[in-house]
Design an enzyme around this catalytic site. Structure first.
Site, PDB file in Angstrom:
ATOM      1  N   GLN A  53      -7.161   2.551  -0.051  1.00  0.00           N
ATOM      2  CA  GLN A  53      -6.759   1.168  -0.295  1.00  0.00           C
ATOM      3  C   GLN A  53      -5.199   1.261  -0.342  1.00  0.00           C
ATOM      4  OE1 GLN A  53      -6.557  -2.511  -0.143  1.00  0.00           O
ATOM      5  NE2 GLN A  53      -8.499  -2.034  -0.371  1.00  0.00           N
ATOM      6  N   TYR A  54      -4.584   0.493   0.654  1.00  0.00           N
ATOM      7  CA  TYR A  54      -3.245   0.353   0.863  1.00  0.00           C
ATOM      8  C   TYR A  54      -2.702  -0.328  -0.628  1.00  0.00           C
ATOM      9  CZ  TYR A  54      -2.881   2.524   5.325  1.00  0.00           C
ATOM     10  OH  TYR A  54      -2.976   3.126   6.448  1.00  0.00           O
ATOM     11  N   ASP A  55      -3.138  -1.515  -0.624  1.00  0.00           N
ATOM     12  CA  ASP A  55      -2.724  -2.504  -1.878  1.00  0.00           C
ATOM     13  C   ASP A  55      -3.677  -3.553  -2.022  1.00  0.00           C
ATOM     14  OD1 ASP A  55      -1.580  -4.166  -3.596  1.00  0.00           O
ATOM     15  OD2 ASP A  55       0.494  -3.395  -3.023  1.00  0.00           O
TER      16      ASP A  55
END
Length: 1100
Positions: free
Chosen positions: A896-898
């Site tokens: 998950q990037y962010d």
């Protein structure tokens, strides 16, 4: 004496009105004897004399140069009529003048008088306030003499270009008085405007040569130093009575301080020092010092800053002396509400922004500004009856404070945006006060003769400054020294001559063809070691000796070419060429020739030598307030890059897609460097999302996917240790990393990161790369305004970096760096920068950016910094990725990037969004206290007391049912007025923010609803499509990647705006049923029941 008849009464006032620079034009804050020199007064009024009556009854004028002037002016100081200064006082037999003068100057005479001698009892030195007057009077006599010389002698000289004189002679005009320009106040005149400008430019030259300054130190004289007290106590005097002693002791300590900073390396190795000494209207001298540190010490960690700079009260038990010094010298205030008369108070607020905030640890933001550690540890000192804690401590260094026992403010200033302010601050010039002359009429009413022309710019000279200047102490100091280098166009060197000189004689002088510039070309013919140096580099190896250059035997100087105004196009070309040209022993066509009739040189022209277009200086723009540069996770989505799925597939293979050769080479490089091993559980693979990492065996949840040693991280530390490290000092971290990427890309095969750079795409689908036609698809969105702001911000940063770093360093950047190149590096950082590593604000991890993003991953706990093996026999920090999901062999690794990024953030950073994930839809409400609000100051104070400011930003997400309490509080604060304004009174100041959690009044709440709904409708009208039209486009599909981003973002913003409008429309319908402040207050007092019924109190 002024003998004009019918002269109107004139009076002089000191004006406290703030219409000019407050650092220079301010009122004195101490009682002292000083003088105001009116620079614009009539020349006749500059004469100072005494008129005496002879026995014959006739008047005799005695000028200041008469031996009797001083005893007549100061009869108490010279009771026996001792002679004052006269022009024919010769030097003693045992001394000689280096200037071949036969008589002493006024400055030397008064310096002699200010020294105490055992064989002589000086009444002068015991004159107290009268002595102060004598000192300032003596200095003004010296200054007047210098100005008189300039006025009466220099104006007779003429300066003309050589070519202009030659043409005049050919025309038969040989009268020198008809040619030239008057020299009014040269840069050699200490304290003049040109003097200050030249020193400012010298300081900037040091900055260009060495890098940005790192420490800004203010060292203030302490009149209670034991050396001063010891000397004056035996004579029954106070420190105010002897400004000469104050100056001499301060000079000794200042020299020792500079010596300590250089030799003892308190802050590290010092490469350069610049300081200026000031005498502001507070009675004491102080020095502003800029320190330039070596590359190894330029970018310390917060822990290192804590070691050299303290902003806390020490423990009184373990270090009582240190505690006492901090209490006496380094506490700001008291000020604010408890002491509104404090000098730092401006418009009811502390101009130095005290008290500061508590901080558990020192941190440095992306712009390089430090916020020092100020822990809330309960330590307090009493000052003027007011308790002061760590928030009021002025940053300082313990060693310097303990040794020098005075105010020594030490600030870390490693940021590019403050550099010009610092240099202009230390060269801002002498103190002045603003005065106005008023005319009094017969009725006694004061009338301003002229509002503009009769304001005089008055020089303020204190007794300490006068003594300092009489002693000849430096007011400006630079180490290493700066050699100022003049240059000129062909036959346009300046020629100095007297107006009575015959021009034929002037043109036949031997020195007519001599200049520092032409001598440099001659030196290139003689000295081979100088041919590898540009004109600006020449003083590092050579020294100027009157009319020629000689090889330098010791130390070095920094060369600085004189400033060229933007309008001087030809001279500007010469300046740009000289910054790059070496071994110039003849002149190209654009450069001057020694003999104008000589055959033109066959060397290339300066235009061909200067291959990069020189951009004019541009102001450095900070990002707009609604854009704060945030570092991003390292990982990108290759399917949304130039390196797309189609580009990596084999042309004819229908089976397993082939990995591109660049990725294979990168993978082999990882193996060769020991980053990969047989235990590595992943390999490159291609799936529906594009190029990524595929598990080679089962990986459990939280299992290690990869580890990368710190030496392979690309971050500001890597930039600082690279060959551009000296250039990166003081730059924003992201700019230093961007320059590192560009520099490494220029190296090609010689780059350490060659194989990683080969894998990087040429662009992304981020909106910063979109064309004008593509940007029309996000018309009206916040994404568009943010994108344009970022593009303007990056452009201006590039122009500054190009001018200050890229163009002057052609050996490091031999090929042109374009704005597109800079945007490429910026885009790589936005899509790859990782900020969740300890003590790392910006870091790229090669290998990790092969991992793709998935919205199915709902945790960000995948990146770790661990201590582990970084080689066969070494240990270091490792960047570690753990899988957030359980994987089978052959499945792709996702992270998950962010979780907190909005769709607009995703579009800006990575060039894709999650169309199905509506929780990322968002809109930012920007609220601002209007300066036209009559309660602006009160509302701003309340906002700042509660962690907000003049503007506040609130993110609203799709599906959010309730608005943030803090946003409603801020809205109610903005709308306060009318009958609700009483809540802004000081008695409610500490309770108001709590009151605002609930509705204040119907009028206040109604105004909020109307304003917010009107803003929402206005914003919705700015979009060129409706929500329904966008949803239809999404349902139909077949959208390009960028169009899908545009449609998804604008649909999401409109849905959130509609949601906000719905919330406040519903709130409007409930206004009659809400409980407001007055009702709540009456209930609290027991005057109204729960149902709103009035309770009547009956006496018992």
């Amino acid at each position: 004496m002024i003998g004009h008849e019918n002269r109107p009464n004139v009076s002089l006032r000191l004006l406290g009105k703030r219409g000019r620079d407050g650092r220079t034009y301010n009122l004195p804050s101490v009682s002292e004897v000083a003088v105001l020199v009116v620079g614009d007064s009539d020349e006749a009024l500059g004469d100072r004399d005494i008129i005496v009556v002879e026995k014959s009854g006739q008047l005799q004028r005695i000028s200041e140069l008469h031996p009797s002037y001083l005893p007549l002016q100061y009869p108490l100081l010279f009771p026996y009529g001792e002679d004052g200064y006269r022009e024919d006082i010769g030097f003693s037999r045992n001394s000689s003048s280096s200037t071949h003068r036969k008589s002493i100057s006024p400055k030397e005479f008064f310096a002699f008088r200010l020294h105490e001698r055992i064989s002589e009892y000086s009444i002068l030195l015991f004159g107290r306030r009268l002595f102060q007057q004598f000192v300032v009077d003596a200095y003004t006599m010296i200054e007047t003499g210098r100005l008189t010389f300039v006025r009466t002698h220099q104006k007779r000289l003429r300066a003309e270009l050589y070519s202009g004189l030659a043409e005049a002679v050919l025309r038969g005009e040989t009268d020198g008085s008809r040619h030239g320009k008057r020299i009014i106040l040269p840069s050699s005149f200490v304290g003049g405007a040109r003097y200050m400008v030249q020193n400012y430019q010298d300081a900037m030259a040091i900055c260009r040569w060495i890098g940005y300054p790192n420490l800004f130190i203010t060292f203030t004289c302490n009149p209670k130093w034991p050396e001063i007290c010891r000397y004056l106590a035996s004579k029954g005097l106070k420190s105010d009575d002897r400004p000469d002693i104050i100056c001499r002791i301060f000079k000794v300590k200042l020299d020792n301080l500079i010596r300590d900073l250089k030799s003892k390396k308190i802050f590290g190795a010092v490469k350069a020092v610049v300081y200026t000494v000031e005498f502001q209207k507070r009675g004491l001298p102080h020095a502003h010092i800029l320190l330039f540190l070596s590359n190894e010490d330029k970018q310390p960690k917060p822990q290192r800053i804590d070691e050299i700079i303290s902003a806390e009260l020490p423990d009184q038990v373990t270090d009582p002396h240190y505690h006492e010094y901090v209490k006496e010298f380094m506490m700001h205030g008291p000020c604010g509400v408890v002491k509104k008369s404090s000098p730092c108070m401006v418009n009811g607020r502390c101009s130095k922004y005290f008290p500061k905030k508590y901080l558990a640890a020192t941190n440095i933001d992306d712009d390089g500004y430090p916020a020092y550690r100020r822990r809330d540890n309960g330590r307090v000192v009493m000052k003027d009856g007011v308790p002061l804690d760590n928030r009021y401590v002025v940053p300082h260094n313990r060693f310097l404070l303990m040794k020098y026992g005075g105010h020594v403010n030490v600030e870390w200033c490693n940021q590019s945006q403050s550099i010009k302010y610092l240099f202009k601050y230390i060269n801002k010039g002498y103190d002045r006060v603003t005065t106005s002359f008023f005319q009094s009429g017969a009725d006694g009413v004061e009338r301003c003769i002229d509002e503009v022309s009769l304001y005089y710019d008055c020089r303020y000279i204190s007794s300490c400054e006068a003594a300092w200047r009489i002693f000849g102490f430096e007011i400006q100091y630079k180490d290493p020294p700066v050699e100022r280098l003049s240059f000129h166009l062909p036959d346009q060197q300046h020629v100095i001559f007297d107006e009575a000189d015959d021009l034929d004689t002037v043109l036949n002088r031997k020195t007519i063809h001599e200049s520092k510039f032409l001598a440099w070309m001659e030196a290139n013919k003689i000295y081979s070691q100088g041919r590898d140096l540009t004109y600006g580099e020449f003083p590092t190896k050579f020294v100027w000796k009157k009319n020629h250059w000689e090889p330098r035997k010791q130390r070095y100087s920094i060369g600085r070419l004189f400033y060229v105004a933007p309008g001087s196009e030809k001279r500007g070309k010469v300046e740009r060429g000289l910054s790059k040209t070496k071994n110039l022993d003849q002149q190209p066509p654009h450069l001057p020739t020694v003999n104008p009739h000589k055959t033109k040189s066959k060397k290339p022209s300066m235009a061909s030598l200067s291959t990069i277009h020189h951009l004019k200086p541009s102001s450095i723009l900070k990002p707009p307030q609604d854009y704060r540069f945030k570092t991003r996770p390292t990982f990108h989505h290759f399917n949304n890059r130039s390196l797309s799925l189609n580009s990596v597939l084999s042309s004819s293979t229908e089976t397993e897609p082939q990995i591109p050769q660049t990725v294979d080479r990168f993978w082999q490089w990882l193996k060769d460097e020991g980053i990969l091993s047989s235990k590595t559980p992943v390999k490159p693979g291609i799936g529906p999302e594009g190029l990524g990492l595929v598990a080679t065996r089962d990986i459990p949840r939280n299992g290690v996917v990869l580890e990368v040693p710190r030496k392979f991280w690309i971050n500001p530390d890597a930039a600082a240790t690279s060959d551009i490290g000296s250039l990166c000092s003081g730059l924003k971290p992201w700019i230093s990393v961007a320059l590192l990427l560009l520099r490494e890309r220029l190296k090609g095969d010689d780059s350490k990161w060659k194989y990683y750079l080969d894998v990087l795409p040429q662009g992304t689908d981020s909106t910063i790369y979109w064309s004008q036609e593509e940007l029309l698809e996000i018309q009206g969105t916040q994404l568009l305004s943010t994108t344009l702001s970022i593009k303007e911000y990056v452009k201006n940063e590039f122009l500054n970096v190009e001018k200050e770093i890229i163009l002057p360093n052609k050996q490091l950047f031999p090929l042109p760096i374009t704005l597109d190149d800079f945007f490429w590096a910026f885009g790589m950082l936005r899509s790859r920068a990782f900020s969740r590593i300890r003590n790392q604000n910006l870091v790229i991890i090669p290998f990790a950016d092969l991992i793709n993003h998935s919205m199915k991953v709902t945790t960000e706990d995948h990146a770790h910094e661990v201590r582990g093996a970084a080689g066969l026999f070494s240990w270091d920090y490792l960047f570690q990725i753990r899988s957030p999901l359980s994987l089978k062999a052959g499945e792709q690794v996702f992270i998950q990037y962010d979780l907190n990024k909005s769709s607009a953030d995703m579009a800006l950073d990575y060039g894709f969004i999650e169309l199905e994930n509506t929780s990322r839809n968002g809109f930012t409400l920007t609220l601002e206290i209007s300066e036209s609000d009559q309660f602006f100051e009160d509302k701003l104070d309340i906002a700042e007391m509660n962690g907000l400011g003049e503007s506040a930003y609130f993110d609203i997400k799709d599906g959010q049912q309730a608005l943030q309490t803090e946003m409603l509080q801020y809205l109610r604060l903005l709308a306060l007025g009318g009958t609700d304004a009483f809540l802004l009174e000081s008695i409610f100041r500490n309770q108001l923010w709590g009151f605002l959690e609930l509705p204040v009044s119907r009028a206040n709440e109604e105004l909020i609803c109307q304003v917010v709904r009107s803003a929402c409708k206005s914003a919705l009208a700015g979009y060129h499509t409706s929500i329904e039209e966008d949803e239809k486009l999404i349902e139909e599909g077949n959208l390009s990647s960028r169009l899908a981003v545009a449609v998804g973002v604008r649909r999401g913003e409109k849905k959130v705006l509609q949601q906000i409008d719905d919330i406040f429309r519903e709130r409007e319908s409930e206004l009659d049923f809400l409980e407001y402040y007055q009702e709540r207050r009456l209930k609290d007092l027991g005057l109204v029941g729960e149902q709103g019924d009035i309770i009547f109190w009956e006496p018992k």
